[in-house]
Design an enzyme around this catalytic site. Structure first.
Site, PDB file in Angstrom:
ATOM      1  N   ASP A 194       0.812  -1.228   0.000  1.00 44.45           N
ATOM      2  CA  ASP A 194       0.000   0.000   0.000  1.00 44.45           C
ATOM      3  C   ASP A 194       0.844   1.276   0.000  1.00 44.45           C
ATOM      4  O   ASP A 194       1.587   1.525   0.934  1.00 44.45           O
ATOM      5  CB  ASP A 194      -0.864  -0.068   1.279  1.00 44.45           C
ATOM      6  CG  ASP A 194      -1.720   1.158   1.529  1.00 44.45           C
ATOM      7  OD1 ASP A 194      -1.736   2.074   0.684  1.00 44.45           O
ATOM      8  OD2 ASP A 194      -2.409   1.168   2.572  1.00 44.45           O
ATOM      9  N   HIS A 367      -3.892   4.363   6.762  1.00 40.66           N
ATOM     10  CA  HIS A 367      -2.802   3.809   5.958  1.00 40.66           C
ATOM     11  C   HIS A 367      -1.446   4.042   6.631  1.00 40.66           C
ATOM     12  O   HIS A 367      -1.225   5.084   7.252  1.00 40.66           O
ATOM     13  CB  HIS A 367      -2.785   4.458   4.569  1.00 40.66           C
ATOM     14  CG  HIS A 367      -4.022   4.202   3.779  1.00 40.66           C
ATOM     15  ND1 HIS A 367      -4.180   3.105   2.975  1.00 40.66           N
ATOM     16  CD2 HIS A 367      -5.178   4.898   3.694  1.00 40.66           C
ATOM     17  CE1 HIS A 367      -5.383   3.140   2.406  1.00 40.66           C
ATOM     18  NE2 HIS A 367      -6.005   4.220   2.820  1.00 40.66           N
TER      19      HIS A 367
END
Lengths: 555, 555
Positions: A194, A367
């Protein structure tokens, strides 16, 4: 693009060089497994487009090889294209309880009923064709998120599509760093990771920080409290309930998606609060302001969402009054800054106190930031590294991070969507080709019927409008028997521009007369001349370029 | 709105509750002085609108009282509406050398030649009608900026429209804090002060910081360097030249506004560099990459600007290659984040190193942050305080700052545009009324002819396009003699939707036949029925709502 014997290929169909519509294929000579099927919300230049989904023509062509869709979590950018995929390629869907709960709601809207849904949980191992896939628990901004460890003939490939490391998560389950370490110790062939926050230095704080932020505000607020956040952020919602319970406030849930998620997440056991805390929106005014929390959608300033309607004084039941505290527990997605700003301005004007964003302690990202990304790299110690889930500059930055912890530059692949990255049994890897990929636009019921031509027209229409010139002519003589008439929309304010339009009509009459004299009766020539005459005249007078549409009727 | 005897009124016509189109009026019973005449760039929902300017109908009505326009500085949001104002209200224009230099260029474009321009400098005192106005030097992100001290019968009113405190400015002239202190010591009645950064804690760093950032990068860069910044930021540009000179690089200036400003600012002496440093864009490739700096427009990702064209590989002369370093010396204006992001992504893809924004040391704001705003308040110690130049939430925040340094809440005015704030000789102040104010849209040559009706149409056109149905009928019998024909734009891709459009045509035929049977020949009824039939059918089939335009021709 046939995959070599004993090799495995990974093909991104979305999520690289863009934010959204995440989809990856894992392909062997015998099988294809689809990881995620997300949508992207259109940028503002895609006029009238409702959703953008991945081009799945490669999957349609190879329908028979597709064994399963595996969903890492329930966010729209990972599940939103599923209905469109399943209509074309009906295969079993794997996901955690939370993910499938959200998927069911989506499929119902599309009246898709006959899908095989397989509930899985972190720690499970799935077999799809000859591929074995292990699910690993990770933290993010929704419950029930997994990373994948795919056991292939070439080695173990780890997919960490959306994650962060939260050592004090709300549900008490940190990312399974032990399992990641174990896999890394045994040897990871490739890591797909990610890149959303690859430009952010440091660490992303724990979700728990937000709970502390809520508690401080809730303890001191004298009036009503309104909290807007993403409906899918169930842990955030849990913290709203917890903070409310601590100061004995009731909670009123507003906004369609918020109502849905609170219901689904409660039913599935992801959200826990005493039923008695909930009050109906119709009851809100029956309670003193300091006994109420309103939990609402609209944290992105979306014009039709509940908070935006409250801010614009257009919400049917809830009116913002001086003394209210509004918490926007989110960060504006790029492109939404102005909408969120507008909402904040309106709320201040109504006399509310507004608290918003990370800086004020009421939001953290879902994130991993740069230091956490290095953690993931060092836990897995992959031979190959592929940054995913981000715009190009984020992928680029993530590639630098990988190199900084020792992945050799030649083992880092900055892929495009459609690239076929093949991992072979001898341990080598290379991009061996491309498959069709891209953006398919959904507009209303139409999937793919709006393309560049329609968008170009919409763009021109949006800037300068349209002007239609109609004339009926005698088929035999070419003489004008009715018209020319001029109608326009989005060009000028007609009531105040009668003179201009009348002049345009006279010009057109002259052009028609001239053509009639020269005995020009071919439609195309007629139309082109009409268009040119009007276009020149109008640009000269207004410096605008509306679409000009000449219509010739014959009797 | 007559001003009371011995009183003075301040009337904002823009810049409050919005960012841009700054304009304030200072009015006494005898005189009006206009401070600034700026434009606002339209938000994306103002489809096709080029510029937004203030509603100046109040000035047109009171033409005879208007003595002068006084410009605080040369940014577009302070001078861009001047041509539109001067066409209606021709009065003398006062400004510093830099400001008038930029104004001249603007007026030439509009072919306005007969304006009386009066060059002034900081320290000067102007007499306009009975008002005496002193100009005070302040720092900002363009040279030649002044704050105003207006000496009125009610007391001294200070206007600080755009400013920061820079103790080490590039031109060696810090904001004139001594004069501000002196005025404050003698007593300031009211302070109108810049709220742009009222939400930012701390201090705005000195412009000099950016020079240090440039120097570091310039010293280490091996390839070409491209710097994009606002053309009007002359001190920033000076620092690019200085850093380039230090490492013996030539400078190539690209982009229309950058070329213009470098020329004007050099001529006026605001920008100093040896002529030999400049190279033409055609010569760039004749120099080794490490001897060249390209100074460019496009720091906001504007699609047609030079940097954006380089990033899209569409610039005629300059191609970005691996090894290039691109510095975006700016902060994205809210709403431009995506455009800037797109440019950065494209530059990375071409292999460039990209450095951008405050965090990377290549930009500082031109506006005072919270602690500086307190400095301004404490230097002036005004009786009344009015936050200006900002959206409502910024004004609100600035009001809190004023109260935190001791201005009583009742002496802080949060105004709307159009409000008339009157200061009377007895030292009192109150909002005594309103004058017409608002947004006037400029689209091409049209000023004010695009309004809500046109925008509503453009919005619908942009989302779902338009469908036109034409039919020619016999005047006497009502029988259809030609058509119905259907034409559409921006609705569906016509080549792939022939079937749908043919079905729509058949529906329309049926509707017409039915009406003919029922002997309905009134245009309105005919048209309404045509519209309804099509609208229902198309929505059912596509879930789209194009504008439907029935046209009936009679022969």
């Amino acid at each position: 693009m046939p995959v070599s014997e004993n090799a495995v290929a990974v093909i991104p169909l979305g999520g690289l060089g863009e934010v959204g519509k995440n989809m990856w294929l894992i392909e062997t000579p015998d099988d294809i497994v689809v990881v995620d099927a997300g949508v992207m919300f259109p940028e503002e230049d895609l006029l009238g487009v409702d959703l953008v989904i991945p081009d799945i023509s490669y999957l349609k062509e190879n329908k028979d090889k597709v064994r399963a869709v595996l969903l890492t979590h329930g966010h729209e950018d990972h599940i939103g294209a599923l209905p469109y995929l399943l209509k074309e390629v009906p295969v079993p869907v794997y996901g955690t309880r939370m993910t499938l709960g959200l998927v069911r709601a989506r499929l119902q809207e599309h009246e898709i009923n006959s899908v095989e849904m397989k509930e899985v949980r972190a720690g499970d191992r799935i077999r799809a064709g000859k591929l074995r896939i292990e699910l690993i628990h990770v933290n993010h901004s929704i419950p029930g998120v997994v990373a994948l460890a795919v056991d292939t003939s070439a080695g173990v490939i780890v997919f960490a599509t959306d994650f962060k490391f939260d050592h004090t998560p709300i549900d008490g389950r940190p990312t399974d760093v032990q399992r990641l370490g174990q896999l890394g110790a045994r040897g990871v062939l490739a890591l797909f990771s990610d890149s959303t926050n690859a430009e952010k230095p440091g660490y992303t704080p724990s979700e728990r920080i937000v709970g502390e932020g809520f508690s401080d505000i809730f303890r001191n607020a004298k009036g009503r409290i309104v909290v807007a956040t993403f409906a899918s952020n169930v842990h955030r919602i849990q913290q709203v309930f917890d903070a409310a319970a601590a100061v004995r406030r009731k909670v009123c849930v507003v906004g369609r998606s918020m109502v849905n998620v609170v219901r689904i997440a409660s039913e599935l056991g992801y959200l826990k609060f005493p039923e008695s805390m909930l009050i109906d929106v119709a009851e809100v005014d029956d309670y003193p302001p300091d006994r109420v929390v309103v939990l609402s959608t609209g944290s992105q300033g979306e014009p039709m969402a509940a908070l935006s309607r409250m801010a614009a004084s257009e919400h049917r039941q809830i009116r913002i009054v001086p003394g209210d505290t509004v918490i926007i527990s989110a960060h504006p997605i790029p492109g939404n800054e102005r909408l969120v700003g507008r909402t904040v301005n309106q709320l201040y004007k109504l006399g509310a106190q507004v608290v918003h964003g990370e800086a004020q302690g009421v939001h953290v990202s879902g994130h991993a930031a740069q230091e956490e990304l290095k953690w993931m790299l060092n836990l897995c110690r992959p031979k190959y590294f592929i940054p995913i889930h981000g715009e190009y500059r984020m992928l680029w930055q993530h590639a630098q991070l990988a190199m900084s912890v020792g992945v050799p530059e030649e083992n880092v692949f900055l892929l495009d969507i459609g690239d076929v990255l093949e991992f072979r049994a001898d341990g080598t890897a290379a991009v061996t080709g491309r498959v069709p990929s891209g953006q398919v636009f959904v507009d209303g019921l139409g999937v793919g019927d709006v393309g560049n031509v329609v968008l170009r027209d919409r763009r021109q229409l949006s800037q300068d409008g349209i002007l239609i010139a109609v004339v009926t002519i005698d088929k035999r003589t070419g003489a004008v028997v009715a018209g020319p008439d001029i109608v326009s929309r989005g060009f000028v304010y007609i009531r105040e521009s009668e003179e201009l339009l009348e002049e345009a009509r006279v010009r057109l009459q002259e052009t028609l007369a001239e053509m009639s004299e020269r005995q020009i009766t071919q439609w195309n020539v007629l139309k082109n001349n009409m268009r040119d005459a009007l276009s020149r005249f109008l640009y000269e007078r207004t410096k605008r370029r509306p679409i000009i549409l000449p219509i010739v009727m014959e009797v």
